[in-house]
Design a protein around this motif. Sequence first.
Motif, mmCIF file in Angstrom:
data_model
loop_
_atom_site.group_PDB
_atom_site.id
_atom_site.type_symbol
_atom_site.label_atom_id
_atom_site.label_comp_id
_atom_site.label_asym_id
_atom_site.label_seq_id
_atom_site.Cartn_x
_atom_site.Cartn_y
_atom_site.Cartn_z
ATOM 1 N N GLY B 197 37.708 47.535 46.112
ATOM 2 C CA GLY B 197 37.963 46.392 46.990
ATOM 3 C C GLY B 197 38.516 45.202 46.239
ATOM 4 O O GLY B 197 39.573 44.655 46.580
ATOM 5 N N GLU B 198 37.824 44.793 45.192
ATOM 6 C CA GLU B 198 38.314 43.608 44.463
ATOM 7 C C GLU B 198 39.603 43.885 43.706
ATOM 8 O O GLU B 198 40.451 43.006 43.542
ATOM 9 C CB GLU B 198 37.217 43.039 43.538
ATOM 10 N N ILE B 199 39.783 45.152 43.259
ATOM 11 C CA ILE B 199 41.023 45.500 42.558
ATOM 12 C C ILE B 199 42.206 45.369 43.514
ATOM 13 O O ILE B 199 43.209 44.711 43.208
ATOM 14 C CB ILE B 199 40.930 46.937 41.995
ATOM 15 N N ASN B 200 42.108 45.983 44.663
ATOM 16 C CA ASN B 200 43.197 45.902 45.644
ATOM 17 C C ASN B 200 43.467 44.460 46.066
ATOM 18 O O ASN B 200 44.615 44.065 46.260
ATOM 19 C CB ASN B 200 42.865 46.756 46.869
ATOM 20 N N GLN B 201 42.399 43.683 46.191
ATOM 21 C CA GLN B 201 42.547 42.279 46.596
ATOM 22 C C GLN B 201 43.375 41.485 45.572
ATOM 23 O O GLN B 201 44.284 40.738 45.928
ATOM 24 C CB GLN B 201 41.146 41.689 46.752
ATOM 25 N N SER B 202 43.077 41.680 44.284
ATOM 26 C CA SER B 202 43.801 40.933 43.256
ATOM 27 C C SER B 202 45.234 41.418 43.108
ATOM 28 O O SER B 202 46.163 40.631 42.907
ATOM 29 C CB SER B 202 43.086 41.060 41.905
#
Lengths: 325, 325, 325, 325
Positions: B197-202
């Motif tokens: 989730g946080e990887i895709n967000q960044s």
Amino acid sequence: MIQVGIIGGAGYTAGELIRLLISHPKAELNFVFSTSNAGNKISKVHQDMVGSLDLEFTDTVNPNVDVLFLCLGHGNSVKFLEANTFSDNTKIIDLGNDFRLEKDKVFNGKTFVYALPELQRDVIKSANYIANPGCFATAIQLGLLPLAEQGLLNNDVHINAVTGATGAGTSLSATTHYTWRDNNFSYYKPFTHQHLGEINQSVSQLQDDFDSEIIFMPNRGNFSRGIFATLYTDFEGTVEEAKDIYKAFYKDAEFTFVSDENLHLKQVVNTNKCLIHLHKHNGKILITSIIDNLLKGASGQAIQNMNLMFGLEETTGLQLKATYF
Amino acid sequence: MIQVGIIGGAGYTAGELIRLLISHPKAELNFVFSTSNAGNKISKVHQDMVGSLDLEFTDTVNPNVDVLFLCLGHGNSVKFLEANTFSDNTKIIDLGNDFRLEKDKVFNGKTFVYALPELQRDVIKSANYIANPGCFATAIQLGLLPLAEQGLLNNDVHINAVTGATGAGTSLSATTHYTWRDNNFSYYKPFTHQHLGEINQSVSQLQDDFDSEIIFMPNRGNFSRGIFATLYTDFEGTVEEAKDIYKAFYKDAEFTFVSDENLHLKQVVNTNKCLIHLHKHNGKILITSIIDNLLKGASGQAIQNMNLMFGLEETTGLQLKATYF
Amino acid sequence: MIQVGIIGGAGYTAGELIRLLISHPKAELNFVFSTSNAGNKISKVHQDMVGSLDLEFTDTVNPNVDVLFLCLGHGNSVKFLEANTFSDNTKIIDLGNDFRLEKDKVFNGKTFVYALPELQRDVIKSANYIANPGCFATAIQLGLLPLAEQGLLNNDVHINAVTGATGAGTSLSATTHYTWRDNNFSYYKPFTHQHLGEINQSVSQLQDDFDSEIIFMPNRGNFSRGIFATLYTDFEGTVEEAKDIYKAFYKDAEFTFVSDENLHLKQVVNTNKCLIHLHKHNGKILITSIIDNLLKGASGQAIQNMNLMFGLEETTGLQLKATYF
Amino acid sequence: MIQVGIIGGAGYTAGELIRLLISHPKAELNFVFSTSNAGNKISKVHQDMVGSLDLEFTDTVNPNVDVLFLCLGHGNSVKFLEANTFSDNTKIIDLGNDFRLEKDKVFNGKTFVYALPELQRDVIKSANYIANPGCFATAIQLGLLPLAEQGLLNNDVHINAVTGATGAGTSLSATTHYTWRDNNFSYYKPFTHQHLGEINQSVSQLQDDFDSEIIFMPNRGNFSRGIFATLYTDFEGTVEEAKDIYKAFYKDAEFTFVSDENLHLKQVVNTNKCLIHLHKHNGKILITSIIDNLLKGASGQAIQNMNLMFGLEETTGLQLKATYF
């Protein structure tokens, strides 16, 4: 008793052959050849042999043994066979990569058979000259061949695999020094490992229209034995359909099994087994394949092939106690 | 001196914060909160503290500390902040995943900033509430963001990463028992790890047209500290062009460096560094990214963020001696 | 800034000195001498230095450095100092064993002081030439000296100690190959380890009637760093009396502490600490002493001695974060 | 086929018995009792059994099996036998310590024989109830008994031994957590280990005037399997004389051998062997004794005893391939 000669007796794979042969009920060590160790007790090098074996290394071959195992560095099997002559009745099992590819399989009138039992057991049974598969190649093929046989490898295959330090051989090097390797992790030969040749060859043997790419990342783990390989590719069916395909392919396999549970490497360490697990997520099938690199990936499979060539039960001398811990 | 409070003081990340803070020249431990250990010396749990720290765990918070680190299990930061009130001047750094995603970032009127310094240092400098990135997420983002910023992530990204046993937390479990993990290897949560989730967000923050898939295989290694991640995707340029992109992106980074040589995990263990290596083969770029999961992947980065928030040199207290062996 | 030269720059102890000196606030690396690596970046050998140090190895010494560390194989410090001349103002710290014994301490008009700070801090402060203690010798002396000072070593002392693989140096050998050492255990040099000389010398310095035997079994552990030593001998007092003796002896020690709890090795790994634990059973006192062999047992103690010689706080640059996991 | 029942089937020693019995040519598993796992496949717990064994755990005993192995926590064998009745023809082998001491050997009219084959093979052959020796006790007795038989243990014996993490059993604890034990070292129960009872009992059986002290330091190593024990005491003869004594004592032993070379632990891992090495220095004999704690130290020796009790070749099913790496 089958009389056995081993060439290159000081290395890891020769050591494993010796460990297996001292309790094989139908075979016995005739000689273990090592020029650098000739005259020394085998137990000076393979030190777990203390109390189990009194034999010495020799620098003289017996040309009339029933079977000869070549445990030499890659390229040296050809050189050894050019320099030494054996009886026409001597079967040869090469653990190196000199004869694994179609282009290399004929040598001095001898035809070497690529000997992954799960791929072509019957061909092995009637062979006299054997090219024993590579360790990564064994784990990866056993993960891919059931799909290839069904013509289902129609997209790129992504493979990540980790091998133990025995995979690098006995020679001393920076990356096998304990202080370097302990609690460490690294990769080598990304996308270009030499086993890709035999893997592609076997896949194409079963699926002749295979034209996807096999993308292979090999890694060095901080353990001594074993290969843990994960492979994924696109797959339209369900995981149950995949399991059915794999279980059918391995229904007669003596050492390769499909597990319904997640795998961890030590389930196979010090055995001749390959365990396979299947998992489906979105459109991808994830295949895990684990072996002991020195056994199913080398010396265990070599004995398995010897058993087949001599008409023995495939499992003779290979019912090994797993270390597990 | 910056007065520091730590919540959840018995876990790995709290222990690392304590190790870092006892020699941080601008901050000092005000209290370490642990209900289960209240009244015990900290050195009874974090036993390397013998001779270094006499403080005891407490079950009472000081609501006026300058900064509060939350080292709680995922989901528990929200619960803790609902049950406890702190001064409006108290900055908060959450090491859990409660506030990392856009949808979760506002809580009780406080807005948490996702605090990967290499992504948005200036935003962090003026933030009062911080969501510290996850360990795998840190290693992977630092491997991908330079390409994302250039709009070059236009195909699927294949990631394989291995983490040490500290990644699983202090609780006792079958897969952290020594006899299980020693010389073993396994995977978990294939393709579905919560850090995606946080990887895709960044990535999307830097490359808004990103619509490829990030395919992530997380593995458990038989070591205690560190993450070794390899990532590959299609890339049309040369490896030199790739290096230029990465070096430009990290030109102001204090802890992230591009290495011209192959990497191995222990280069970064017990440091706050991230090392990146780039390799090109056929049409693919292979990116290696390594960190210490407890430092750059957790507590080290948390201190780095604290330094930024309080206007200190980013490296204050973080010039750590690598263990290396 | 104190200008530092290091001789024998490619080994373990030199690497540790470099790791310590890059963040030492009062000293800086002037040169790192290694004939075999001259011209190469230091980070090619000490690979954790990527991003931290751009210096290259040199084969030219600067004879005017303030302090010179000799990190050479045993016997080679004498040879090096015979072949190279330094300023009279250059202080020398030898990490080898060439000058540790009384009979060897004078060389070319220079008198080397045996530099265990806990034994003779004041003598070190005014010394120009230092023989840095051996690793086993440090752990064992710190376990024995408080009793010797009280004249209480009146019976044989039985010592068992285990050292990590870094204790054997960087050279490749059968017993440092990963596949040999992984999950293995063995002993070496039973009862005859070369450190017994300096241990007996220091014990006799504090207790001049000492005439018992020190019986020392050194072992090779399967870890990279650290020494775990247990020592026992007859002792008439209570364990509380023993603790009082040790705590008094170490009341000014900056790195040596008495722990009330049982010890385990990782409490000190990657620190300059020595931890001591005392246990009484029947008429015997059991003393546990643990250090990091490369730090308190070598390079950390060398920096500690440098600090003393230059009038710095003894702990300067040595407040190290323990690895612990 | 000998019908075998196992009680306490989920632990380490039960797992090893299962691994040994699945390829034992004269015995077969009749049932494996585990209340907590009843109904589950054995391969869910002993996961290397995938492909090798389909049996499930049961919570019902078959009271007519030929032999029963008790693999219970210490003290629980008595409780189990009080609650469950077996045929008078059922032989019992207890792997716990409930019946090892003379004072405990009679229970409900059954007399348990202390079953170290090297001590009293003939007594075992005619026994129906067996107390299988402890792991440390096996390694240490095999190191001492030849001297005891000659009446040569006339001074204190100093013993240091290291055991693997399997020695602590399967339960989860702080000191078996991977992050704690990895690359660590520690001791436990100094001078008071519970195996001292059976060691002293056997030594006194062979040397009835024995009145010296056996001083035993047990340590926890960071490996999973094996015990490495060093023992020393005063000895007036030469090392050759010592070797003659040991070789004579073990001339009929099937698994215990005297090695002329120094030993390292992995020579015996995953085998039922004990290797002994002798070294003399000044007036002391140094004896090294190594075993696999789960095999010769537990389950392997239990099968060895079963073989003796049933009139089989002592080595049946115990010709195990060493792991070695």
